[in-house]
Structure formats: C-alpha cells, structure tokens
Design a protein around this motif. Structure first.
Motif, PDB file in Angstrom:
ATOM      1  N   SER A   1       0.652   3.917  -3.061  1.00 24.73           N
ATOM      2  CA  SER A   1       0.311   5.307  -2.777  1.00 24.73           C
ATOM      3  C   SER A   1       1.367   6.248  -3.328  1.00 24.73           C
ATOM      4  O   SER A   1       1.045   7.281  -3.937  1.00 24.73           O
ATOM      5  CB  SER A   1       0.163   5.502  -1.270  1.00 24.73           C
ATOM      6  OG  SER A   1      -0.107   6.851  -0.959  1.00 24.73           O
TER       7      SER A   1
ATOM      8  N   LYS B   1       0.829  -1.203   0.000  1.00 25.94           N
ATOM      9  CA  LYS B   1       0.000   0.000   0.000  1.00 25.94           C
ATOM     10  C   LYS B   1       0.862   1.253   0.000  1.00 25.94           C
ATOM     11  O   LYS B   1       0.519   2.264  -0.618  1.00 25.94           O
ATOM     12  CB  LYS B   1      -0.940  -0.016   1.205  1.00 25.94           C
ATOM     13  CG  LYS B   1      -2.032  -1.074   1.111  1.00 25.94           C
ATOM     14  CD  LYS B   1      -2.975  -1.009   2.305  1.00 25.94           C
ATOM     15  CE  LYS B   1      -4.079  -2.053   2.187  1.00 25.94           C
ATOM     16  NZ  LYS B   1      -5.014  -2.012   3.342  1.00 25.94           N
ATOM     17  N   GLN B   2       2.010   1.202   0.688  1.00 25.54           N
ATOM     18  CA  GLN B   2       2.915   2.345   0.740  1.00 25.54           C
ATOM     19  C   GLN B   2       3.465   2.657  -0.649  1.00 25.54           C
ATOM     20  O   GLN B   2       3.489   3.816  -1.080  1.00 25.54           O
ATOM     21  CB  GLN B   2       4.071   2.051   1.701  1.00 25.54           C
ATOM     22  CG  GLN B   2       5.063   3.212   1.858  1.00 25.54           C
ATOM     23  CD  GLN B   2       6.253   2.845   2.730  1.00 25.54           C
ATOM     24  OE1 GLN B   2       6.562   1.664   2.888  1.00 25.54           O
ATOM     25  NE2 GLN B   2       6.913   3.840   3.281  1.00 25.54           N
TER      26      GLN B   2
ATOM     27  N   THR C   1       1.213   6.304  -7.236  1.00 25.67           N
ATOM     28  CA  THR C   1       0.055   7.069  -7.701  1.00 25.67           C
ATOM     29  C   THR C   1       0.292   8.570  -7.568  1.00 25.67           C
ATOM     30  O   THR C   1      -0.163   9.360  -8.407  1.00 25.67           O
ATOM     31  CB  THR C   1      -1.196   6.671  -6.904  1.00 25.67           C
ATOM     32  OG1 THR C   1      -1.416   5.267  -7.045  1.00 25.67           O
ATOM     33  CG2 THR C   1      -2.424   7.418  -7.389  1.00 25.67           C
TER      34      THR C   1
END
Length: 233
Positions: free
Chosen positions: A81, A77-78, A84
């Motif tokens: 993120s 997820k890091q 993105t």
C-alpha cells in the motif's frame, strides 16, 4: 506498455528490500545502486515507512530509467500500500504479490511471480493477435520456428509471439546463411530448448516477447515475429 518475459521483481521487507532481474521464472539478484536496501530494526511507523519506501523507489529508478521493464512488487499489505502510494513508477507495475518473501529463495520466488506475469501478458492476447493478422497482410510478420530464427539471427527487432507451452528439444545450428532447428545440442550451450534460444536472440536484438495461451497460435505454427513500424504493432 507491451509486457514481456524480461522484468523486475522487487521483494520488500520491513528491514530489507531486494531487487531481482527476471527472465520468465528465473531470478537474478541485483546487488548495486543501493540494493539490497536496508533499514534499522523496529516498527514501521507512518513517517519512517514513507521514507523507507521512497528510498527503495529511488534506488529502483537507477535501473528502470535506462531499462524500463515491467515490475512485480512483493511484500506485506502495509508495504504494498505504501509503495503504491508513493512510487513514481506506477505505470511499470504489472502485479502485486502479498506476503514477506525476503527469505524465499530466488528459485521459489520465481515460481510465485511468473504466473502473475503470465496472467498479465495473456490479457493482451486478443489485441496482439489482431495486430499479428494486420502485420501479416502488410508483409511484416513471419511464422514458424526456423523462419523466426532466421529473422532474429539477422538482428531484426520486433515483437515475438510464442505459445507459453511451446518447447522444441534441441538448439539452433547454421546451414548456409540461415539457422535451422536441430536435435543436436552443443554441451557448451546453456539452453537445450530451441524456442528459448530464439527468445534469447529476440531479446538480445532489443525486441519484446509476448507469451500467448497454448493453441492460440496454431495457425501460425505456434510462434511468430512482427517487425517493422513497431509503434503500430
């Protein structure tokens, strides 16, 4: 952007980021232009994380600029993120898959990302079917496996629509000037599915492929090709 079954997969990890070129659920690792991208072991702090992700995005540009396909990004997820936030290829991203899969085999990773791509493509179905009806009225569409095969054999570009579960055991053979579907398969051929053979020819001609849900093209013999005035399709 019309989605198709030819796309990129970027599998990002804290120490290694890998790029794949994908066709449906089959992944081939790219080992050039900086890939795989590596960084020294250690924690991903904000500054180093941003630098790392920008480096990965810059390496990806070498492939996306000449061949702008869709992209599935895989990572923690890091990392997702961070990617993105800094990527200049946001418009190409068709899906995000959380989790570190840098040690997952290409075969297994293909099984993970392909459903994500299919879901994204299925969201186009209603619009594509409306366009197919308009194209047929204007004489810019053919239906059925042999008619489509004959068209792509001539190098015709367009958008190939095919039901996701459509399979025909066999291959394509020439009888006269047009290819026909045959149950006989040349042992030298890599494919033993006539539908896949047509898909490959369509992509080789510079066309695009959109998979639709099973049954959605029943009135079109499960496969159709839209051609001409492609920008309006």
């Amino acid at each position: 952007m019309t989605l198709n079954c030819h796309y990129y997969v970027l599998s990002m990890g804290a120490e290694t980021s890998i790029l794949f070129e994908a066709f449906r659920d089959q992944l081939i690792e790219v080992r050039n232009q900086g890939f795989p991208v590596t960084r020294p072991p250690g924690p991903l702090e904000s500054g180093s994380l941003t630098d790392h992700v920008r480096k990965v995005d810059g390496c990806f540009a070498h492939y996306h600029e000449p061949d702008p396909l869709g992209l599935v990004v895989v990572g923690s997820k890091q990392l997702l993120s961070a990617f993105t936030a800094v990527t200049v290829h946001g418009a190409a991203v068709i899906g995000l898959v959380p989790g570190d899969h840098t040690t997952t085999s290409p075969r297994d990773l293909g099984q993970i990302v392909w459903p994500v791509v299919k879901t994204a493509m299925s969201q186009e179905t209603e619009r594509v079917l409306r366009n197919l009806a308009r194209a047929a009225t204007a004489g810019r569409a053919v239906r059925g496996l042999e008619a489509v095969a004959a068209r792509v054999q001539k190098g015709s570009r367009g958008i190939l629509l095919v039901e996701d579960d459509y399979r025909v055991r066999g291959g394509l053979a020439r009888t006269g000037r047009s290819p026909v579907v045959t149950s006989m398969v040349d042992v030298r051929d890599a494919l033993d599915d006539a539908v896949d053979a047509v898909i490959e020819k369509a992509l080789a001609a510079g066309g695009r492929v959109v998979f639709t849900p099973d049954g959605s093209l029943a009135a079109w013999d499960r496969i159709a090709l839209l051609f001409g005035k492609e920008e309006t399709i």
